[in-house]
Motif scaffolding. Structure first.
Motif, PDB file in Angstrom:
ATOM      1  N   SER A  61      65.441  45.039  33.239  1.00  0.00           N
ATOM      2  CA  SER A  61      64.073  45.559  32.546  1.00  0.00           C
ATOM      3  C   SER A  61      63.335  44.314  32.200  1.00  0.00           C
ATOM      4  O   SER A  61      62.005  44.135  32.147  1.00  0.00           O
ATOM      5  CB  SER A  61      64.491  46.212  31.225  1.00  0.00           C
ATOM      6  OG  SER A  61      65.102  47.413  31.612  1.00  0.00           O
ATOM      7  N   SER A 105      63.274  48.951  28.113  1.00  0.00           N
ATOM      8  CA  SER A 105      64.800  49.518  28.489  1.00  0.00           C
ATOM      9  C   SER A 105      65.111  50.660  29.297  1.00  0.00           C
ATOM     10  O   SER A 105      64.253  51.888  28.887  1.00  0.00           O
ATOM     11  CB  SER A 105      65.661  49.557  26.987  1.00  0.00           C
ATOM     12  OG  SER A 105      66.823  49.675  27.377  1.00  0.00           O
ATOM     13  N   GLN A 106      65.776  50.805  30.249  1.00  0.00           N
ATOM     14  CA  GLN A 106      66.109  51.971  30.837  1.00  0.00           C
ATOM     15  C   GLN A 106      67.192  52.820  30.019  1.00  0.00           C
ATOM     16  O   GLN A 106      66.292  53.865  29.775  1.00  0.00           O
ATOM     17  CB  GLN A 106      66.971  51.719  32.274  1.00  0.00           C
ATOM     18  CG  GLN A 106      67.374  52.850  33.090  1.00  0.00           C
ATOM     19  CD  GLN A 106      68.365  53.912  32.634  1.00  0.00           C
ATOM     20  OE1 GLN A 106      67.910  54.942  32.577  1.00  0.00           O
ATOM     21  NE2 GLN A 106      69.445  53.541  32.142  1.00  0.00           N
ATOM     22  N   THR A 110      70.300  49.326  24.881  1.00  0.00           N
ATOM     23  CA  THR A 110      70.734  48.049  25.025  1.00  0.00           C
ATOM     24  C   THR A 110      70.713  47.196  23.624  1.00  0.00           C
ATOM     25  O   THR A 110      69.728  46.941  22.863  1.00  0.00           O
ATOM     26  CB  THR A 110      69.923  47.243  26.126  1.00  0.00           C
ATOM     27  OG1 THR A 110      70.157  47.815  27.364  1.00  0.00           O
ATOM     28  CG2 THR A 110      70.389  45.814  26.340  1.00  0.00           C
ATOM     29  N   GLU A 245      74.497  41.001  41.725  1.00  0.00           N
ATOM     30  CA  GLU A 245      75.359  42.194  41.014  1.00  0.00           C
ATOM     31  C   GLU A 245      76.265  43.091  42.059  1.00  0.00           C
ATOM     32  O   GLU A 245      77.196  43.420  41.564  1.00  0.00           O
ATOM     33  CB  GLU A 245      74.193  43.417  40.511  1.00  0.00           C
ATOM     34  CG  GLU A 245      73.507  42.686  38.977  1.00  0.00           C
ATOM     35  CD  GLU A 245      72.916  43.834  38.458  1.00  0.00           C
ATOM     36  OE1 GLU A 245      71.862  44.254  38.808  1.00  0.00           O
ATOM     37  OE2 GLU A 245      73.237  44.026  37.364  1.00  0.00           O
TER      38      GLU A 245
HETATM   39  O1  M6R Z   1      68.968  49.857  30.061  1.00  0.00           O
HETATM   40  P1  M6R Z   1      68.512  48.647  29.976  1.00  0.00           P
HETATM   41  O2  M6R Z   1      67.182  48.429  30.889  1.00  0.00           O
HETATM   42  O3  M6R Z   1      68.106  47.998  28.577  1.00  0.00           O
HETATM   43  O4  M6R Z   1      69.676  47.526  30.645  1.00  0.00           O
HETATM   44  C1  M6R Z   1      69.197  46.116  30.877  1.00  0.00           C
HETATM   45  C2  M6R Z   1      70.167  45.342  31.704  1.00  0.00           C
HETATM   46  O5  M6R Z   1      71.558  45.469  31.076  1.00  0.00           O
HETATM   47  C3  M6R Z   1      70.253  46.035  33.032  1.00  0.00           C
HETATM   48  O6  M6R Z   1      68.993  45.959  33.745  1.00  0.00           O
HETATM   49  C4  M6R Z   1      71.225  45.422  33.911  1.00  0.00           C
HETATM   50  O7  M6R Z   1      70.539  43.918  34.166  1.00  0.00           O
HETATM   51  C5  M6R Z   1      71.345  46.055  35.317  1.00  0.00           C
HETATM   52  N1  M6R Z   1      72.624  45.849  35.726  1.00  0.00           N
HETATM   53  C6  M6R Z   1      70.242  45.731  36.313  1.00  0.00           C
HETATM   54  O8  M6R Z   1      70.692  46.252  37.659  1.00  0.00           O
END
Ligand code: M6R
Length: 361
Positions: A61, A105-106, A110, A245
């Motif tokens: 993100s 944030s997805q 977070t 990852e």
């Molecule tokens: O849910 P979020 O977008 O807030 O999560 C943020 C990171 O933890 C997330 O993007 C992480 O880096 C993933 N494993 C990416 O593939």
């Protein structure tokens, strides 16, 4: 349900054309060459008063936010930058009333991002959310925002949500731009570019077999270097994160412009470089970087809008408007990481030591 795919990651990569269609749907306003963002909660007068944009997120993100910051600077001419929320919250940052803060944030859960949002709100800042999960903690805490409508993302590593988030930022940049000095003509140009995205994504995904073959070769690397310049740099960072990852291959991303300030010392045949080479005003600069690597017998895989002679292999992606190119250029590298991880027999949807949402400090 994986619908015939062997992993959620593969399924989610292939959902991207539809997902982008969703984030665009109902938002384009052809009459004024702008977009409507219903949940933004920011009127034109307020939008014009913004002096700076600060984007906060973690991991993927954060990388989407870096792309967003560049789009906002380019299209709206507002100084913008992205910072890991996890850093921001610990550094007693100056909170400025004329800055628009955007939390990305997805999951919307977070903790590092949520904590940054709460601290900002406590100090009276205006915070927007660019979030995938509807009704999540960050979405609720923000003053307004944009839902990215990527649909549920199950794989621990983010793919389709990254792409949709960059599109959501293009919409925000266009909206802010058209509220300020972006011309109707440029507004139209960007809208046309946005409309092309789903078809172009489908075109990229058709090259999967070619990318799979490349992945077999690259899966044997101990380490890889990813480079890009300006628009290409966040793309390189995200591709590098994806690779590490799910394959556990060490990967490092560098601005192409910084090569000669250090990392050139690493170049040798055993350290392949993946270079993001868009056909924009920096093409010649990027070609020069490829030459530097070639001169030191480095192996190069380019992602570009046309074949690069200096590269050993080129993945050619369709050209969009310069500002929107970063949305597309990382997509073949999602496939590269995926197929390399498959060759190595990794647990793609659940990489070791990682969780889908990091809700702890
Ligand atoms: O849910 P979020 O977008 O807030 O999560 C943020 C990171 O933890 C997330 O993007 C992480 O880096 C993933 N494993 C990416 O593939």
């Amino acid at each position: 349900d994986m619908g015939g795919h062997d992993t959620y990651m593969h399924k989610e990569i292939h959902e991207q054309a539809d997902a982008v269609d969703r984030v665009l749907r109902g938002r384009i306003d052809d009459r004024f060459s702008t977009v409507h963002l219903g949940g933004l909660n920011l009127d034109a007068r307020e939008a014009r008063r913004i002096r700076r944009v600060k984007i906060l997120g973690c991991g993927t993100s954060y990388h989407a936010g870096m792309i967003g910051a560049q789009m906002i600077e380019e299209l709206a001419r507002i100084p913008a930058d992205a910072e890991p929320a996890s850093e921001f919250r610990y550094r007693n940052a100056v909170v400025d009333p004329d800055t628009l803060y955007v939390a990305v944030s997805q999951s919307g859960e977070t903790y590092d991002v949520l904590a940054a949002v709460q601290e900002l709100k406590r100090k009276g800042a205006r915070v927007l959310g660019v979030v995938n999960v509807v009704g999540s903690a960050i979405a609720r805490e923000a003053d307004g925002g944009i839902y990215v409508h990527a649909g549920p993302e199950v794989c621990v590593v983010s793919t389709k949500c990254f792409t949709n988030t960059t599109v959501a930022f293009a919409l925000l940049a266009l909206h802010l731009g058209r509220t300020r000095d972006l011309s109707v003509r440029d507004g139209k140009r960007i809208i046309e570019g946005l409309r092309k995205l789903p078809t172009q994504i489908a075109e990229i995904l058709k090259q999967e077999e070619q990318v799979r073959e490349l992945a077999e070769e690259y899966a044997q690397s101990r380490s890889m270097l990813f480079i890009g310049r300006v628009r290409g740099y966040p793309v390189a960072r995200e591709a590098s994160l994806k690779l590490k990852e799910i394959t556990y291959i060490h990967a490092e991303a560098y601005p192409a412009s910084e090569l000669k300030h250090g990392p050139l010392a690493l170049i040798e045949p055993a350290l392949p470089t993946v270079a993001i080479v868009p056909d924009d005003d920096l093409l010649e600069k990027n070609r020069a970087a490829l030459e530097e690597i070639k001169a030191r017998s480095g192996k190069i895989l380019a992602v570009a809008h046309r074949e690069q002679e200096k590269a050993d292999r080129t993945i050619v992606v369709p050209k969009n408007e310069d500002e929107l190119d970063p949305i597309l250029m990382g997509i073949p590298l999602q496939l590269l990481a995926y197929h390399a991880a498959k060759v190595l027999g990794r647990d793609i949807d659940k990489p070791r030591n990682l969780a889908k949402s990091v809700t702890v400090e």
